[in-house]
Write a protein that holds these residues in place. Structure first.
Motif, mmCIF file in Angstrom:
data_model
loop_
_atom_site.group_PDB
_atom_site.id
_atom_site.type_symbol
_atom_site.label_atom_id
_atom_site.label_comp_id
_atom_site.label_asym_id
_atom_site.label_seq_id
_atom_site.Cartn_x
_atom_site.Cartn_y
_atom_site.Cartn_z
ATOM 1 N N PRO A 48 1.057 -1.157 -0.088
ATOM 2 C CA PRO A 48 0.003 -0.005 -0.024
ATOM 3 C C PRO A 48 0.932 1.210 0.014
ATOM 4 O O PRO A 48 1.890 1.200 0.435
ATOM 5 N N PRO A 49 0.437 2.352 -0.411
ATOM 6 C CA PRO A 49 1.071 3.502 -0.351
ATOM 7 C C PRO A 49 1.328 4.168 1.150
ATOM 8 O O PRO A 49 0.501 3.785 1.939
ATOM 9 N N TYR A 50 2.341 4.766 1.162
ATOM 10 C CA TYR A 50 2.534 5.284 2.737
ATOM 11 C C TYR A 50 2.630 6.917 2.594
ATOM 12 O O TYR A 50 3.561 7.558 1.777
ATOM 13 N N ARG A 54 0.951 8.317 7.711
ATOM 14 C CA ARG A 54 1.169 7.044 7.972
ATOM 15 C C ARG A 54 2.644 6.747 8.380
ATOM 16 O O ARG A 54 2.858 5.868 9.184
ATOM 17 N N ILE A 55 3.497 7.466 7.586
ATOM 18 C CA ILE A 55 4.942 7.120 8.093
ATOM 19 C C ILE A 55 5.546 7.727 9.274
ATOM 20 O O ILE A 55 5.895 7.154 10.210
ATOM 21 N N ARG A 56 4.622 9.018 9.740
ATOM 22 C CA ARG A 56 4.984 9.626 11.079
ATOM 23 C C ARG A 56 4.547 8.833 12.088
ATOM 24 O O ARG A 56 5.049 8.558 12.970
ATOM 25 N N ALA A 57 3.074 8.201 12.103
ATOM 26 C CA ALA A 57 2.517 7.497 13.054
ATOM 27 C C ALA A 57 3.342 6.193 13.374
ATOM 28 O O ALA A 57 3.579 5.720 14.255
ATOM 29 N N LEU A 58 3.698 5.557 11.937
ATOM 30 C CA LEU A 58 4.701 4.397 12.254
ATOM 31 C C LEU A 58 5.921 4.635 13.058
ATOM 32 O O LEU A 58 6.316 3.890 13.882
ATOM 33 N N ARG A 59 6.567 5.786 12.810
ATOM 34 C CA ARG A 59 7.931 6.132 13.190
ATOM 35 C C ARG A 59 7.749 6.456 14.906
ATOM 36 O O ARG A 59 8.374 6.045 15.749
ATOM 37 N N GLU A 60 6.495 7.402 15.177
ATOM 38 C CA GLU A 60 6.180 7.445 16.523
ATOM 39 C C GLU A 60 5.640 6.096 17.396
ATOM 40 O O GLU A 60 5.977 6.089 18.195
ATOM 41 N N GLU A 87 6.332 16.123 0.570
ATOM 42 C CA GLU A 87 7.344 16.426 -0.476
ATOM 43 C C GLU A 87 7.613 15.479 -1.589
ATOM 44 O O GLU A 87 7.593 15.716 -2.861
ATOM 45 N N LYS A 88 7.952 14.060 -0.850
ATOM 46 C CA LYS A 88 7.991 13.036 -1.530
ATOM 47 C C LYS A 88 7.322 11.981 -1.094
ATOM 48 O O LYS A 88 6.831 11.705 0.049
ATOM 49 N N GLN A 89 7.599 10.943 -1.840
ATOM 50 C CA GLN A 89 6.901 9.623 -1.602
ATOM 51 C C GLN A 89 7.906 8.594 -1.325
ATOM 52 O O GLN A 89 8.725 8.493 -2.381
ATOM 53 N N PRO A 90 7.939 7.783 -0.543
ATOM 54 C CA PRO A 90 8.715 6.532 -0.544
ATOM 55 C C PRO A 90 8.490 5.704 -1.727
ATOM 56 O O PRO A 90 7.196 5.187 -2.121
ATOM 57 N N HIS A 99 6.846 -1.128 4.910
ATOM 58 C CA HIS A 99 5.684 -2.178 5.032
ATOM 59 C C HIS A 99 6.095 -3.113 6.077
ATOM 60 O O HIS A 99 5.507 -3.559 6.876
ATOM 61 N N LEU A 100 7.234 -3.564 5.921
ATOM 62 C CA LEU A 100 7.861 -4.664 6.804
ATOM 63 C C LEU A 100 8.061 -4.154 8.191
ATOM 64 O O LEU A 100 7.488 -4.934 8.954
ATOM 65 N N LEU A 101 8.221 -3.089 8.280
ATOM 66 C CA LEU A 101 8.301 -2.438 9.600
ATOM 67 C C LEU A 101 6.724 -2.443 10.461
ATOM 68 O O LEU A 101 6.703 -2.788 11.598
#
Length: 110
Positions: A48-50, A54-60, A87-90, A99-101
């Motif tokens: 799925p797209p991140y 979603r990235i910040r929530a995962l990191r936190e 600004e960018k998308q992974p 996704h694995l994380l």
């Protein structure tokens, strides 16, 4: 049990059966790795797209700084900042590792 190369669940029950059969055939030597990878792409759900939230929530959730997350993903801290600012998308390996994380936790990539 999922094979180690499986990224996500199959798209349907039929494709799950096809994937399981092809995995067994590969294990027995009737299908080579390249053909199995092609079957994986056809049968398995795409990553799925991140987006930035979603990235910040995962990191936190993992209690990581942007710099540490960048190190885990083998990316630059500026890339993580740009992902979280929108600004960018992974993409590519970074997307797969995110996704694995999310699915398996930090222990899966360390």
């Amino acid at each position: 049990m999922k094979p180690p190369h499986q990224a996500s669940p199959p798209k349907s029950r039929i494709l799950a059966a096809v994937h399981e059969t092809s995995t067994d055939l590969g294990r027995l030597g009737f299908i080579d790795k390249r053909k199995q990878q092609q079957i994986d792409v056809l049968c398995l759900q795409p990553i799925p797209p991140y987006d930035r939230q979603r990235i910040r929530a995962l990191r936190e959730r993992l209690q990581l700084s942007q710099t540490v997350l960048a190190s885990v993903l083998n990316a630059s801290p500026s890339s993580v900042r740009k992902w979280e600012s929108g600004e960018k998308q992974p993409s590519g390996p970074s997307l797969k590792l995110l996704h694995l994380l999310e699915r398996k936790g930090l222990e899966a990539v360390l």
